[in-house]
Design a protein around this motif. Structure first.
Motif, mmCIF file in Angstrom:
data_model
loop_
_atom_site.group_PDB
_atom_site.id
_atom_site.type_symbol
_atom_site.label_atom_id
_atom_site.label_comp_id
_atom_site.label_asym_id
_atom_site.label_seq_id
_atom_site.Cartn_x
_atom_site.Cartn_y
_atom_site.Cartn_z
ATOM 1 N N ARG A 36 6.122 -3.745 6.889
ATOM 2 C CA ARG A 36 4.667 -3.938 6.926
ATOM 3 C C ARG A 36 4.296 -4.807 8.125
ATOM 4 O O ARG A 36 4.986 -5.773 8.438
ATOM 5 C CB ARG A 36 4.161 -4.569 5.630
ATOM 6 C CG ARG A 36 4.603 -3.819 4.376
ATOM 7 C CD ARG A 36 4.157 -2.358 4.402
ATOM 8 N NE ARG A 36 4.890 -1.525 3.482
ATOM 9 C CZ ARG A 36 4.322 -0.735 2.585
ATOM 10 N NH1 ARG A 36 3.009 -0.662 2.477
ATOM 11 N NH2 ARG A 36 5.079 0.009 1.800
ATOM 12 N N GLY B 132 -1.710 3.854 4.895
ATOM 13 C CA GLY B 132 -1.620 2.407 4.747
ATOM 14 C C GLY B 132 -0.215 1.880 4.559
ATOM 15 O O GLY B 132 -0.032 0.752 4.102
ATOM 16 N N LYS C 115 -0.531 4.466 0.055
ATOM 17 C CA LYS C 115 -1.265 5.589 0.637
ATOM 18 C C LYS C 115 -0.668 5.917 2.009
ATOM 19 O O LYS C 115 -0.279 5.013 2.750
ATOM 20 C CB LYS C 115 -2.744 5.233 0.787
ATOM 21 C CG LYS C 115 -3.422 4.975 -0.532
ATOM 22 C CD LYS C 115 -4.843 4.495 -0.320
ATOM 23 C CE LYS C 115 -5.443 4.096 -1.652
ATOM 24 N NZ LYS C 115 -6.695 3.372 -1.494
ATOM 25 N N CYS D 212 0.859 -1.182 0.000
ATOM 26 C CA CYS D 212 0.000 0.000 0.000
ATOM 27 C C CYS D 212 0.900 1.239 0.000
ATOM 28 O O CYS D 212 1.862 1.315 0.765
ATOM 29 C CB CYS D 212 -0.924 0.010 1.211
ATOM 30 S SG CYS D 212 -2.111 1.378 1.179
ATOM 31 N N GLU E 194 -1.067 -6.262 0.502
ATOM 32 C CA GLU E 194 -2.067 -7.240 0.093
ATOM 33 C C GLU E 194 -1.403 -8.373 -0.661
ATOM 34 O O GLU E 194 -0.532 -8.151 -1.506
ATOM 35 C CB GLU E 194 -3.116 -6.571 -0.808
ATOM 36 C CG GLU E 194 -4.202 -7.526 -1.264
ATOM 37 C CD GLU E 194 -5.260 -6.857 -2.127
ATOM 38 O OE1 GLU E 194 -6.189 -7.564 -2.540
ATOM 39 O OE2 GLU E 194 -5.160 -5.646 -2.387
#
Length: 164
Positions: A115, A78, A75, A73, A83
């Motif tokens: 992450r 995020g 953004k 991600c 994902e």
């Protein structure tokens, strides 16, 4: 079995295209419907290489027999999540640990990227649900009538997450 990250898709696009056609025509729910044309598969793979997408492949005897994507991600709210997308394995090589090995490699890379949350979705009832649960993914919910099959039947998708 060797799991490797592809920095460029150019050398592998033909092999990846054939693999995607094979798994889609075998019934995999990865966004496409059978029968799948090789040209459609190739068009898809040409769009995969982009910032934030990390592609891993599984090879046996120097042949690509599986792949998975890690979508980071980008953004601002995020940057802690990624994902898992398009986990596919050649039907002739299933139940040999390819999916598990690909998922473990993606998880390791997600951690390297800082992450702390992985998300994914899959069709309800598919064997992939068992794999994801065995890897510690937790069901977050279900969306009925999410994806259509070749015969027009609508299927539920299951959303999963895993805190790293």
């Amino acid at each position: 079995m060797i799991i490797e990250e592809l920095d460029s898709i150019e050398e592998s696009i033909s092999e990846l295209s054939r693999l995607l056609v094979k798994v889609v025509d075998d019934g995999a729910a990865v966004g496409f419907l059978p029968p799948m044309e090789l040209s459609q598969s190739r068009e898809y793979w040409e769009t995969v290489s982009s910032p934030g997408v990390i592609l891993f492949v599984a090879k046996i005897n120097n042949r690509i027999v599986g792949s998975v994507q890690l979508h980071l991600c980008t953004k601002p709210n995020g940057l802690h999540r990624a994902e898992i997308a398009k986990l596919i394995t050649d039907p002739d090589f299933r139940r040999q640990g390819l999916g598990r090995a690909l998922m473990q490699k993606a998880k390791k890379r997600a951690l390297q990227e800082g992450r702390s949350l992985l998300v994914l979705d899959t069709r309800e009832g598919d064997p992939s649900n068992i794999l994801y649960q065995s890897l510690g993914f937790i069901e977050a919910g279900r969306i009925p009538n999410f994806a259509k099959s070749a015969n027009g039947e609508l299927h539920t998708t299951v959303l999963y997450y895993k805190t790293l």
